[in-house]
Scaffold this motif. Structure first.
Motif, mmCIF file in Angstrom:
data_model
loop_
_atom_site.group_PDB
_atom_site.id
_atom_site.type_symbol
_atom_site.label_atom_id
_atom_site.label_comp_id
_atom_site.label_asym_id
_atom_site.label_seq_id
_atom_site.Cartn_x
_atom_site.Cartn_y
_atom_site.Cartn_z
ATOM 1 N N GLN A 121 -5.104 -3.277 -7.116
ATOM 2 C CA GLN A 121 -4.984 -3.749 -5.722
ATOM 3 C C GLN A 121 -4.840 -2.607 -4.727
ATOM 4 N N ASP A 292 1.644 -7.048 -3.470
ATOM 5 C CA ASP A 292 0.808 -7.873 -4.345
ATOM 6 C C ASP A 292 0.276 -9.059 -3.540
ATOM 7 N N ASN A 294 -1.456 -11.489 -4.317
ATOM 8 C CA ASN A 294 -1.355 -12.797 -4.977
ATOM 9 C C ASN A 294 0.017 -13.434 -4.792
ATOM 10 N N ASP A 302 -7.152 -19.196 1.913
ATOM 11 C CA ASP A 302 -7.704 -19.624 0.618
ATOM 12 C C ASP A 302 -8.785 -20.691 0.816
ATOM 13 N N ASP A 392 -11.991 -13.610 -10.957
ATOM 14 C CA ASP A 392 -10.683 -13.218 -10.400
ATOM 15 C C ASP A 392 -10.787 -11.904 -9.627
ATOM 16 N N LEU A 396 -9.968 -11.619 -5.679
ATOM 17 C CA LEU A 396 -8.982 -10.620 -5.235
ATOM 18 C C LEU A 396 -9.581 -9.742 -4.135
ATOM 19 N N LYS A 399 -10.040 -11.625 -0.882
ATOM 20 C CA LYS A 399 -8.789 -11.931 -0.183
ATOM 21 C C LYS A 399 -8.233 -10.679 0.504
#
Ligand code: HEM
Length: 440
Positions: A121, A292, A294, A302, A392, A396, A399
């Protein structure tokens, strides 16, 4: 009674036409760039045609697509159309089938584990910030071209530990290699296909050099290439060097072209819907910083991301060969034919999405999203045993990109540009989405 146990004699062929003997409808297909959508308007979500000597059934709709995706290796199997095999390479995961495919898939998936993604990240954030800073300093830029470099930098660092990948020969060869991937012409001199094959050789040579360097050193890397060279299959076997090259080429390709298209569509959709953008901005302004992403709750963003991939899926279809006669949606499909499961038809189904062509994040709330994925009515990443392994990773990156852009920047699309999409090879605004951006 399940679909597969229906009496085949009861079923008729899908609507459509097989055209002339041998050529089928190939000439119309070459001449008319709206061939598929015109056929869909005329015949509906399932229809048959015949192209380049093979009957092909186009299929859209949750139940029908679900049947295809959940019967891989029983009724259907991945199949390379056109020049895909010579361009991707025979060991590419997307062309492997049966047990060989399943074993490789399991091994490659480990390169995308939650731990690896979490530790990446910080790098995605840093690359995103440097692009935002760069864009803010220019008078205008084409988002599509810039995003192609951005996604290549992120993918090449993750996959082969290459810094600033977009500035290297690897990226230069990649661009022309992937241009030919979807070309239907045979590799005759001066065609895109021929150029693409030549650039593939150069790409493979560069990847081989990286692999040979690693084989002659004891250094370890936290990247997908290291994992692919080091990991063992269930029976203790390792991937051959030749296979590692093919898999890395596929991952580099899949890891950036699809994301370029999806991110560019997101930017276009946000630009054309200021009300939705301002709700996103409001949400971002209330989110405490968390390293993070997430762990940060961004329910509205989202929904926006999901809706953007619904309305402009960057992969519009998947191809399968029919292994055994069966029925799809009540129509007979014969062994040896091809089926194209259509992500776009499925995402524009009025029964699932009442106004399918308007951009509406309210199509998604967490419970509905799960249900839509389960019923194959929402399939931007495909499904079943061939579901996208970079899903995923892609979510990621999208986002992090979206939250950084929305929270830090204002931008406007410059006038006098064509915002319509070219759909081949992957959807992109015709003029590349020319933009002026500032950091607020
Ligand atoms: C497969 C979409 C990003 C690697 C697929 C499939 C779709 C898809 C629809 C299934 C194709 C089929 O059924 O034939 C997307 C979209 C992406 C994305 C929309 C981004 C928004 C990525 C990334 C990677 C990746 C980031 C890796 C770095 C793959 C691979 C397969 C695949 C290796 C083949 C899986 C198999 O055959 O088992 N993707 N993808 N994709 N994707 Fe992605």
């Amino acid at each position: 009674m399940t679909l597969e146990t229906l009496e085949y004699t009861e079923a008729s062929l899908p609507p459509g036409s097989l055209g002339l003997p041998i050529v089928g409808e190939s000439l119309e297909f070459i001449k008319n760039k709206n061939f598929i959508s015109d056929h869909q308007k005329k015949y509906g979500n399932i229809f048959i045609t015949s192209l380049f000597g093979t009957p092909i059934v186009f299929v859209g709709g949750g139940d029908e697509v679900n049947f295809i995706l959940s019967n891989e290796n029983k009724f259907f199997q991945a199949f390379p159309v056109g020049n895909v095999k010579s361009l991707l390479g025979e060991y590419s995961l997307s062309l492997q089938t049966g047990e060989t495919h399943l074993k490789r898939r399991k091994l490659i998936l480990k390169a995308f584990s939650p731990r690896r993604l979490a530790s990446y990240q910080e790098t995605i954030h840093a690359i995103t910030q440097s692009y935002i800073n760069k864009w803010a300093k220019t008078d205008s830029f084409k988002w599509y071209d810039e995003l192609r470099n951005y996604t290549f930098d992120i993918a090449s660092k993750y996959l082969i530990s290459l810094d600033n990948g977009s500035e290297t020969k690897l990226c230069e060869y990649f661009k022309s290699w992937s241009n030919g991937l979807f070309a239907i012409a045979p590799p005759l001199p001066f065609t895109k296909t021929r150029k693409s094959l030549v650039d593939r050789k150069k790409l493979i040579k560069l990847v081989d050099e990286i692999i040979q360097d690693r084989l002659s050193s004891s250094q370890t890397y936290d990247d997908a290439l290291f994992h692919l060279m080091d990991a063992e299959l269930e029976d203790g076997e390792k991937l051959s060097v030749e296979e590692v090259k093919h898999q890395i080429l596929l991952l580099l390709f899949a890891g950036h072209e699809t994301l370029t298209s999806s991110l560019c569509s997101l930017c276009r959709n946000l630009s054309l819907h200021p009300d939705i953008l301002s709700r996103c901005k409001e949400e971002q302004s209330n989110i405490p910083h968390n390293p993070d992403i997430n762990q940060s709750s961004m329910p509205y963003l989202d929904k926006v991301l999901l809706e953007s991939m619904r309305i402009v899926p960057s992969v519009v279809s998947g191809f399968r060969k029919v292994l055994k006669e069966c029925e799809i949606g009540g129509y007979k499909v014969e062994k040896g034919w091809l089926v194209f499961y259509q992500i776009d038809f499925t995402h524009y189904n009025k029964e699932t999405y009442p106004n399918p062509h308007s951009f509406n994040p309210e199509n998604f709330n967490p419970a509905e999203h799960k249900e839509l994925v389960k019923s194959s009515n929402y399939i931007p990443f495909g499904g079943g045993v061939r579901e996208c392994i970079g899903k995923d990773f892609a979510m990621l990156e999208m986002k992090i990109f979206a939250s950084s852009l929305i929270s830090q920047c204002d931008w406007e699309l410059l006038p006098n540009q064509n915002l319509e999409y070219d759909l081949v090879p992957l959807p992109r605004p015709k003029d590349g989405l020319i933009t002026k951006l500032r950091i607020n």
